[in-house]
Design an enzyme around this catalytic site. Structure first.
Site, PDB file in Angstrom:
ATOM      1  N   ARG A   1       0.810  -1.212   0.000  1.00 34.50           N
ATOM      2  CA  ARG A   1       0.000   0.000   0.000  1.00 34.50           C
ATOM      3  C   ARG A   1       0.841   1.259   0.000  1.00 34.50           C
ATOM      4  O   ARG A   1       0.658   2.143  -0.819  1.00 34.50           O
ATOM      5  CB  ARG A   1      -0.970  -0.023   1.171  1.00 34.50           C
ATOM      6  N   THR A   2       1.783   1.341   0.937  1.00 31.87           N
ATOM      7  CA  THR A   2       2.579   2.569   1.010  1.00 31.87           C
ATOM      8  C   THR A   2       3.378   2.763  -0.279  1.00 31.87           C
ATOM      9  O   THR A   2       3.471   3.863  -0.811  1.00 31.87           O
ATOM     10  CB  THR A   2       3.518   2.516   2.228  1.00 31.87           C
TER      11      THR A   2
ATOM     12  N   HIS B   1       6.260   7.159  10.897  1.00 30.44           N
ATOM     13  CA  HIS B   1       5.717   6.954   9.566  1.00 30.44           C
ATOM     14  C   HIS B   1       5.007   8.270   9.225  1.00 30.44           C
ATOM     15  O   HIS B   1       3.784   8.353   9.264  1.00 30.44           O
ATOM     16  CB  HIS B   1       4.735   5.773   9.587  1.00 30.44           C
TER      17      HIS B   1
ATOM     18  N   ARG C   1      11.781   2.932   3.149  1.00 31.97           N
ATOM     19  CA  ARG C   1      11.071   2.161   4.168  1.00 31.97           C
ATOM     20  C   ARG C   1      12.071   1.137   4.673  1.00 31.97           C
ATOM     21  O   ARG C   1      12.708   0.443   3.870  1.00 31.97           O
ATOM     22  CB  ARG C   1       9.857   1.495   3.517  1.00 31.97           C
TER      23      ARG C   1
ATOM     24  N   LYS D   1      21.947  -9.251   3.031  1.00 34.16           N
ATOM     25  CA  LYS D   1      22.301  -9.193   1.614  1.00 34.16           C
ATOM     26  C   LYS D   1      23.801  -9.090   1.406  1.00 34.16           C
ATOM     27  O   LYS D   1      24.297  -9.319   0.312  1.00 34.16           O
ATOM     28  CB  LYS D   1      21.660  -7.962   0.965  1.00 34.16           C
TER      29      LYS D   1
END
Lengths: 315, 426
Positions: A59-60, A137, A109, A87
């Site tokens: 959504r964001t 947020h 994010r 990673k």
């Protein structure tokens, strides 16, 4: 139109009342773009925006992407489902690599609080925090503010109840700061295991009693219960949680007449919110989604051109 | 005589000295101590205006060798120590491999001999691999030269294992040093639990994680009669527990770090999540720091130690959640304490000597901490007027992870002398 003097938007914490008003006014003005046959304005033409998502988000991310497209920005989506550490490339190395592509804005994010701040210190591009760990947020709070202001006509003097997993919620923190700064009366509520220490200093009342929080509330903001993310037991079961803190039609009676129900989504039907309430007329959950695009357009627009300003400290 | 320090202020509580004197050194030992030594030394230091202490000992450092030589080696750590005014350091066993057997102890000591600067006192692991399960070969390590045992950083959670370790330590009259942390209570935390963990959205470490373990150790120390030393005490309640046990005659001692004395968790917010403010135990509240300062003045706290924890930039420049705990300390500790506590008149010079020299020496049985005639000539000379700025790029340590970068300080080391040899001078 005026602009923000900040290089980055790291949290609501850094914004003054005037700046919040400016963003909300700008968002209101930009909202009509969605009603046009051609949903596009050239405000960010020639600007490059990177969407850097280290946490899964639909959504964001979609909301930011649509906001960027409606402003005619060039977009680069960079998502890493795993954290930078696993990673093998550090967050800063990733950032330097992106920086070499000369973006104007990086939307990030990240699962760790403070990750946007680290980027903000090291990158020339403007950083927009799209959610960092349990910290803030800010664009969610701005869209919440926009939604409430649009429906209620004001923020000052309203009673806002924020209910649920306050401890792990970045939405709760940003909303608490925004609404209390704008003159609303904020009360957060949840089981004692989910109310963090000294939360009152953020500008909210805290209570463990749902009825007390609901009493006379104009806005009821339900938080998602992240049962799956908590390997520690903060409450015994989703079932018991629903019976103690779930929002039901019955419990809605304690709120002020005409009170609205909000939720940052995605909702857990039957846990923090009963389906009937989620789908009732008092629910403005879908207005929030629509306003999200406008609020993010406003932030992108107001920060564009601020790359290279001196980065600020978070507090 | 090989060396004479002329007319410095000699501060040595072991002899109740605080007066201007000459100190004569021969064959690596203190040979004469008098208001005026008539004899001429082969080398002389004009120590007028300087303060002469028994050598400072940092009883809590991490030298990273063997295993993480990119962050620190025994040689670089020792160079850093003498630059910071220390004549000796006690190094924690959490190397790779862990110092849990004679061979690793012997290796550390041989590398220290090659470096040939400060004394290095190895601390052995309590349990094999610091896994908290079975006792390491403490006797063998003792024979090889360890001065204490500790599972620093991997604290023994099992009360029965800790009890046995304490009982067994009595065989060798060495202290058990404990990093007090209940790992379940602390789980996942990266900063003190309180207002700042809430506003910054970082997982908190409940102060109780330290306090319950300090209380446990006090109970076990009373019962076993072992000498137990609490590492880097950080909360006012932990300190109260230690003070209470001491009053009851329990053989409990404790140390505090300069960062827990001088900083609070507000530093994490002020620095905007700078990982150089991440350490374990975490920075606490103003009330805690104030209580610790009162403790070092009153004597409830026995030692100032740094918990020198070098980490490479690559490891430390990560998200706050992912960065390792710890900061370097040996090159800043003495100046920080001089500037912030001694010069303002909070901490007398005699207490400084006890905290940095006599007490760590006594706890570890090092036979140092005094300038009495015949003692090893390990000497720290301070210049209380020396002005300096903390510049990580100038550190002798291989690592730069300090929250004190840019601090302007007054007071610091002028000469560091080990067994009569000037190993560092400003």
């Amino acid at each position: 139109m005026a602009s923000l003097r900040h290089k980055d938007l790291l949290g609501i914490e850094q914004l003054s009342v005037g700046e919040i008003q400016l963003i909300l006014d700008t968002a209101e003005a930009l909202r009509e773009v969605a009603a046009r046959p051609v949903k596009k304005v050239p405000a960010l033409r020639g600007k490059t925006v990177v969407n850097l998502f280290f946490e899964p988000s639909t959504r964001t991310r979609s909301s930011f992407e649509l906001a960027e497209k409606r402003l005619s920005a060039d977009i680069l989506n960079f998502s890493a489902s795993t954290s930078s550490v696993t990673k093998g490339e550090t967050l800063l190395d990733t950032a330097y690599n992106l920086e070499a592509m000369s973006p104007d804005i990086i939307v990030i994010r990240h699962g760790s609080a403070g990750a946007p701040h680290l980027l903000g210190r090291k990158c020339k591009a403007s950083i927009i925090n799209a959610g960092d760990g349990m910290h803030e947020h800010p664009t969610q709070a701005l869209l919440d503010g926009l939604t409430v202001r649009t429906i209620k006509g004001r923020l000052e003097g309203l009673k806002i109840a924020i209910i649920g997993d306050v401890a792990h919620s970045r939405v709760a923190r940003s909303d608490t700061i925004l609404f209390s700064r704008m003159g609303a009366e904020v009360c957060v509520c949840g089981p004692p295991t989910l109310i963090p220490w000294e939360y009152e200093k953020l500008g909210a009342k805290t209570t463990i009693c749902l009825e007390e929080a609901m009493d006379g509330a104009d806005v009821i903001m339900m938080l998602r219960v992240q049962h799956e993310r908590q390997n520690e037991a903060f409450f015994p079961s989703a079932r018991e949680y629903a019976s103690l803190y779930g929002l039901t039609r019955e419990r809605m009676r304690a709120a002020k007449k005409g009170a609205i129900v909000m939720h940052p989504g995605p909702i857990n039907r039957g846990v923090e919110i009963e389906s009937e309430v989620a789908d009732a007329g008092c629910s403005v959950i879908l207005d929030q989604v629509a306003n999200g695009i406008a609020a993010r357009m406003a932030v992108l627009y107001l920060l564009s051109g601020n790359a290279g300003l001196t980065p600020e400290k978070s507090r | 005589m090989q060396l004479i320090l002329r007319q410095g202020r000699v501060v040595d509580p072991s002899q109740k000295l605080n007066r201007v004197m000459d100190v004569g050194i021969d064959n690596g030992r203190v040979a004469a101590l008098s208001p005026k030594i008539a004899e001429k030394g082969r080398r002389e230091i004009d120590a007028r205006g300087l303060v002469v202490f028994p050598g400072f000992i940092d009883m809590h450092v991490h030298l990273r060798e063997p295993g993480r030589e990119d962050a620190e080696t025994i040689e670089s750590g020792v160079n850093a120590a003498v630059r910071g005014g220390f004549t000796g350091v006690a190094c924690m066993p959490n190397t790779q491999p862990v110092n849990d057997c004679e061979a690793v102890t012997a290796f550390i000591l041989s590398r220290a001999r090659e470096a040939a600067k400060a004394n290095v006192y190895p601390i052995g692991a309590i349990t094999k691999g610091s896994q908290g399960k079975t006792l390491a070969e403490i006797g063998e390590m003792r024979r090889a030269g360890i001065v204490a045992i500790s599972d620093d950083g991997h604290p023994v959670g099992d009360g029965q294992v800790m009890r046995r370790a304490m009982e067994y330590s009595r065989l060798f009259d060495i202290p058990v040093i404990d990093h007090c942390e209940d790992r379940e209570l602390a789980a996942g935390g990266v900063i003190n639990e309180g207002y700042y963990s809430t506003v910054l959205g970082l997982r908190g470490i409940n102060p109780a994680a330290e306090e319950v373990q300090v209380e446990r150790d006090a109970v076990l120390a009373r019962q076993t009669g072992a000498r137990v030393h609490i590492a880097h005490i950080s909360t006012r309640h932990s300190l109260a527990a230690v003070a209470r046990a001491k009053k009851e005659g329990v053989a409990l001692t404790c140390e505090a770090t300069p960062h827990h004395l001088l900083l609070t968790d507000a530093a994490v917010a002020e620095s905007s999540y700078d990982t150089n403010t991440k350490m374990n135990p975490p920075l606490r509240l103003r009330e805690d720091a104030d209580a610790l300062v009162a403790g070092i003045v009153s004597g409830d706290i026995d030692v100032i130690a740094t918990d020198h924890a070098p980490h490479s930039i690559r490891d430390k420049m990560l998200e706050f959640d992912h960065a390792p705990f710890g900061i370097v300390g040996v090159e800043t500790a003495v100046s920080l304490i001089c500037d912030r506590l001694v010069r303002p008149g909070i901490l007398p010079l005699e207490r400084l000597a006890e905290l940095f020299s006599a007490n760590p020496s006594g706890i570890l049985n090092l036979n140092r901490g005094t300038l009495a005639k015949g003692a090893y000539a390990d000497i720290t000379v301070l210049d209380m007027e020396r002005k300096l700025e903390v510049r990580p790029e100038d550190f002798a340590s291989r690592s730069r992870n300090t929250p004190f970068a840019g601090w302007k300080l007054c007071g610091g080391p002028a000469f560091t002398i080990v067994k009569g040899k000037i190993v560092w001078s400003v």
